[in-house]
Design a protein around this motif. Structure first.
Motif, PDB file in Angstrom:
ATOM      1  N   ARG A 136     -20.069  -0.252 -19.690  1.00 18.03           N
ATOM      2  CA  ARG A 136     -19.101  -0.721 -18.703  1.00 18.03           C
ATOM      3  C   ARG A 136     -18.681  -2.165 -18.988  1.00 18.03           C
ATOM      4  O   ARG A 136     -17.767  -2.686 -18.372  1.00 18.03           O
ATOM      5  CB  ARG A 136     -19.698  -0.644 -17.295  1.00 18.03           C
ATOM      6  CG  ARG A 136     -19.851   0.762 -16.783  1.00 18.03           C
ATOM      7  CD  ARG A 136     -20.364   0.738 -15.347  1.00 18.03           C
ATOM      8  NE  ARG A 136     -20.304   2.040 -14.746  1.00 18.03           N
ATOM      9  CZ  ARG A 136     -19.235   2.554 -14.140  1.00 18.03           C
ATOM     10  NH1 ARG A 136     -18.136   1.867 -14.047  1.00 18.03           N
ATOM     11  NH2 ARG A 136     -19.284   3.747 -13.601  1.00 18.03           N
ATOM     12  N   HIS A 190     -16.011   1.199 -20.452  1.00 18.97           N
ATOM     13  CA  HIS A 190     -16.044   2.609 -20.076  1.00 18.97           C
ATOM     14  C   HIS A 190     -16.360   2.762 -18.595  1.00 18.97           C
ATOM     15  O   HIS A 190     -17.270   2.122 -18.082  1.00 18.97           O
ATOM     16  CB  HIS A 190     -17.075   3.350 -20.922  1.00 18.97           C
ATOM     17  CG  HIS A 190     -16.804   3.218 -22.382  1.00 18.97           C
ATOM     18  ND1 HIS A 190     -15.962   4.065 -23.055  1.00 18.97           N
ATOM     19  CD2 HIS A 190     -17.226   2.310 -23.291  1.00 18.97           C
ATOM     20  CE1 HIS A 190     -15.891   3.703 -24.317  1.00 18.97           C
ATOM     21  NE2 HIS A 190     -16.655   2.626 -24.484  1.00 18.97           N
ATOM     22  N   GLY A 191     -15.610   3.615 -17.929  1.00 17.42           N
ATOM     23  CA  GLY A 191     -15.825   3.900 -16.519  1.00 17.42           C
ATOM     24  C   GLY A 191     -16.754   5.088 -16.336  1.00 17.42           C
ATOM     25  O   GLY A 191     -17.337   5.599 -17.292  1.00 17.42           O
ATOM     26  N   THR A 192     -16.833   5.545 -15.119  1.00 19.03           N
ATOM     27  CA  THR A 192     -17.722   6.647 -14.763  1.00 19.03           C
ATOM     28  C   THR A 192     -17.413   7.917 -15.551  1.00 19.03           C
ATOM     29  O   THR A 192     -18.308   8.670 -15.914  1.00 19.03           O
ATOM     30  CB  THR A 192     -17.587   6.952 -13.249  1.00 19.03           C
ATOM     31  OG1 THR A 192     -17.833   5.750 -12.524  1.00 19.03           O
ATOM     32  CG2 THR A 192     -18.561   8.023 -12.811  1.00 19.03           C
ATOM     33  N   PHE A 193     -16.124   8.178 -15.835  1.00 19.43           N
ATOM     34  CA  PHE A 193     -15.714   9.426 -16.477  1.00 19.43           C
ATOM     35  C   PHE A 193     -15.895   9.439 -17.991  1.00 19.43           C
ATOM     36  O   PHE A 193     -15.562  10.418 -18.645  1.00 19.43           O
ATOM     37  CB  PHE A 193     -14.252   9.728 -16.148  1.00 19.43           C
ATOM     38  CG  PHE A 193     -13.986   9.903 -14.680  1.00 19.43           C
ATOM     39  CD1 PHE A 193     -14.890  10.554 -13.850  1.00 19.43           C
ATOM     40  CD2 PHE A 193     -12.823   9.416 -14.123  1.00 19.43           C
ATOM     41  CE1 PHE A 193     -14.635  10.714 -12.494  1.00 19.43           C
ATOM     42  CE2 PHE A 193     -12.551   9.576 -12.772  1.00 19.43           C
ATOM     43  CZ  PHE A 193     -13.460  10.223 -11.953  1.00 19.43           C
ATOM     44  N   GLU A 194     -16.403   8.363 -18.571  1.00 23.18           N
ATOM     45  CA  GLU A 194     -16.540   8.292 -20.028  1.00 23.18           C
ATOM     46  C   GLU A 194     -17.854   7.589 -20.356  1.00 23.18           C
ATOM     47  O   GLU A 194     -18.191   6.580 -19.742  1.00 23.18           O
ATOM     48  CB  GLU A 194     -15.359   7.486 -20.580  1.00 23.18           C
ATOM     49  CG  GLU A 194     -15.235   7.481 -22.075  1.00 23.18           C
ATOM     50  CD  GLU A 194     -13.963   6.756 -22.513  1.00 23.18           C
ATOM     51  OE1 GLU A 194     -14.111   5.743 -23.214  1.00 23.18           O
ATOM     52  OE2 GLU A 194     -12.860   7.180 -22.160  1.00 23.18           O
ATOM     53  N   SER A 195     -18.585   8.131 -21.328  1.00 30.17           N
ATOM     54  CA  SER A 195     -19.855   7.481 -21.687  1.00 30.17           C
ATOM     55  C   SER A 195     -19.578   6.213 -22.495  1.00 30.17           C
ATOM     56  O   SER A 195     -18.571   6.095 -23.174  1.00 30.17           O
ATOM     57  CB  SER A 195     -20.740   8.444 -22.477  1.00 30.17           C
ATOM     58  OG  SER A 195     -20.137   8.751 -23.703  1.00 30.17           O
ATOM     59  N   ASP A 254     -16.229  -3.188 -15.972  1.00 34.06           N
ATOM     60  CA  ASP A 254     -15.476  -2.112 -15.317  1.00 34.06           C
ATOM     61  C   ASP A 254     -16.395  -1.472 -14.280  1.00 34.06           C
ATOM     62  O   ASP A 254     -17.419  -0.885 -14.627  1.00 34.06           O
ATOM     63  CB  ASP A 254     -15.050  -1.077 -16.363  1.00 34.06           C
ATOM     64  CG  ASP A 254     -14.297   0.109 -15.787  1.00 34.06           C
ATOM     65  OD1 ASP A 254     -14.184   0.228 -14.549  1.00 34.06           O
ATOM     66  OD2 ASP A 254     -13.817   0.929 -16.585  1.00 34.06           O
ATOM     67  N   SER A 255     -16.053  -1.599 -13.000  1.00 38.18           N
ATOM     68  CA  SER A 255     -16.901  -1.034 -11.949  1.00 38.18           C
ATOM     69  C   SER A 255     -16.318   0.244 -11.354  1.00 38.18           C
ATOM     70  O   SER A 255     -16.809   0.726 -10.339  1.00 38.18           O
ATOM     71  CB  SER A 255     -17.111  -2.073 -10.834  1.00 38.18           C
ATOM     72  OG  SER A 255     -15.873  -2.444 -10.274  1.00 38.18           O
ATOM     73  N   GLY A 256     -15.287   0.819 -11.992  1.00 39.64           N
ATOM     74  CA  GLY A 256     -14.636   1.993 -11.435  1.00 39.64           C
ATOM     75  C   GLY A 256     -14.829   3.250 -12.260  1.00 39.64           C
ATOM     76  O   GLY A 256     -15.612   3.296 -13.207  1.00 39.64           O
ATOM     77  N   ALA A 257     -14.079   4.276 -11.902  1.00 33.28           N
ATOM     78  CA  ALA A 257     -14.180   5.570 -12.566  1.00 33.28           C
ATOM     79  C   ALA A 257     -13.436   5.621 -13.906  1.00 33.28           C
ATOM     80  O   ALA A 257     -13.980   6.118 -14.890  1.00 33.28           O
ATOM     81  CB  ALA A 257     -13.668   6.662 -11.641  1.00 33.28           C
ATOM     82  N   SER A 310     -11.721   4.342 -17.546  1.00 32.60           N
ATOM     83  CA  SER A 310     -12.014   3.352 -18.580  1.00 32.60           C
ATOM     84  C   SER A 310     -10.793   2.467 -18.790  1.00 32.60           C
ATOM     85  O   SER A 310      -9.661   2.871 -18.501  1.00 32.60           O
ATOM     86  CB  SER A 310     -12.375   4.054 -19.889  1.00 32.60           C
ATOM     87  OG  SER A 310     -13.556   4.815 -19.718  1.00 32.60           O
TER      88      SER A 310
END
Length: 132
Positions: free
Chosen positions: A74, A66-71, A35-38, A40
């Motif tokens: 990826r 998981h995206g940027t907004f979630e730990s 996942d390379s986006g924001a 998940s």
């Protein structure tokens, strides 16, 4: 069989999968999604191998990226190798005749994905699930 996987509609997930099935009954099902986006995403992958004797083997996997907004990671990776007497027996009963179909989706119901992929390979007298 193996293939690169991408999704349309701006979904920033991609990767690959590989499935090998042998006359001895051994198999290997593996892959990698990223996942390379924001946001998940939940990933679901299904491969169905249907032998001409009517026996279908369902190789399935699912996991979260998981995206940027979630730990969290990826990446979602899977790898399963084993041997099944039932694969060897179906291969022999079919004289090696088979068809296959793989389907990969994000944020999909795994049960519905399994059902639709089985239907895509035709009638199955017997279905055997293998989860990776």
């Amino acid at each position: 069989m193996g293939k690169n996987v991408t999704f349309g509609g701006g979904v920033p997930v991609g990767g690959w999968y590989s499935l090998s099935v042998y006359p001895s009954g051994s198999y290997s099902y593996s892959g990698h999604m990223h996942d390379s986006g924001a946001p998940s995403y939940n990933f679901a992958g299904v491969c169905v191998v249907r032998f001409s004797d009517g026996t279908a083997f369902v190789f399935q996997t699912s996991g979260r990226m998981h995206g940027t907004f979630e730990s969290g990671s990826r990446d979602y990776n899977w790898s399963r190798s084993a041997s099944r007497k039932s694969i060897r027996d179906a291969w022999r009963a079919s004289g090696g005749g088979w068809s296959a179909r793989c389907t990969n989706k994000v944020n999909a119901d795994i049960g519905a994905l399994v059902d639709s992929t089985i239907q895509a390979v035709g009638y199955a007298a017997k279905v055997i699930a293998i989860v990776a």
